[in-house]
Every structure is written in structure tokens, then in C-alpha cells.
Design a protein around this motif. Structure first.
Motif: not given
Length: 141
Positions: A39-53
């Protein structure tokens, strides 16, 4: 406004600056987790896992006057025994005088190449383990 070139950049491993680095790169990212509800009209998100190469190209040398040489780094992956947690290295990437990133990681691949009339080089790929352990960007906006 200052700018930085490869001449001011260094790569250190275990606290020792490698003097024969031709180039290095560090790529970091954070995955995001979708928190969008029905029912939301926009995507929402939270930070997850950090990675680096990253990667580096080193001129292959063996200088007995320094504490660390290319052979020491290659020994972390080119060995006859299993790779263990004790093979983790502390990488420090310096851009300018007081701009640097540090993180622990593992060399995940290494290759050596030689051609006529060229200095032999070793190319490394590495993966960070855990978050960055230090970030200093003094003097930047």
C-alpha cells in the motif's frame, strides 16, 4: 582547492608503506534492505551490510632492507597449507597527507606477470572483512 594524484597515494599493509605500488583501488558498498509495505506509494529501505573489495598492482621486488616485500604479501595466498584467519592483513589506503581508509582483509587472488624489458609485476585482488576500521578525511568537504 587541492587535488590529489597517484603520486600522493600510498598503500600500506600491516602498517608498512609499500614503496613499489603502481596503482590501487578500493570499492565499498552498502546493501539496502527493502522496507516498503503493501500500500505504500514509494519504496523505502534501510542500510544493510557493508562490503568492500579492491585491487593493487605492485612492482615485484625483494628489498631486504625493508620490513615487508611483495613476496611476504604473496605468501598470504600462495602457500601449501590452508588459508586461515591469521592470514588477514591490515590494508591502509592513503590518498593525501591526512586522507586515508583502513580495513582488515584477505588477498583473494594474486597473479604475477613478466614481459621483456618490463619490471615484473604482481596483481592482487582482496576482500575486506568487517567494516572500515578507520576513516580520516581531514580537509575535505
Amino acid at each position: 582547492m587541492p587535488f590529489y594524484t597517484g603520486r600522493t597515494a600510498t598503500l600500506s599493509i600491516g602498517g608498512t608503506v609499500l614503496g613499489k605500488v603502481r596503482d590501487w583501488s578500493l570499492d565499498t558498498s552498502v546493501n539496502t534492505l527493502d522496507t516498503t509495505a503493501l500500500g505504500d506509494t514509494a519504496n523505502t529501505s534501510v542500510p544493510g551490510l557493508f562490503s568492500g573489495t579492491g585491487s593493487a598492482t605492485l612492482s615485484y621486488y625483494n628489498d631486504t632492507t625493508t620490513a615487508l616485500n611483495v613476496t611476504d604479501i604473496l605468501d598470504n595466498i600462495n602457500k601449501t597449507t590452508a588459508i586461515t584467519t591469521s592470514d588477514a592483513l591490515l590494508f591502509t589506503f592513503t590518498v593525501g597527507t591526512s586522507q586515508f581508509f583502513s580495513a582488515s582483509g584477505y588477498v583473494t587472488s594474486a597473479s604475477i606477470s613478466a614481459s621483456t624489458d618490463e619490471v615484473t609485476s604482481a596483481s592482487l585482488q582482496f576482500t575486506l572483512t568487517g567494516p572500515l576500521t578507520a576513516v580520516t578525511m581531514t580537509g575535505t568537504t
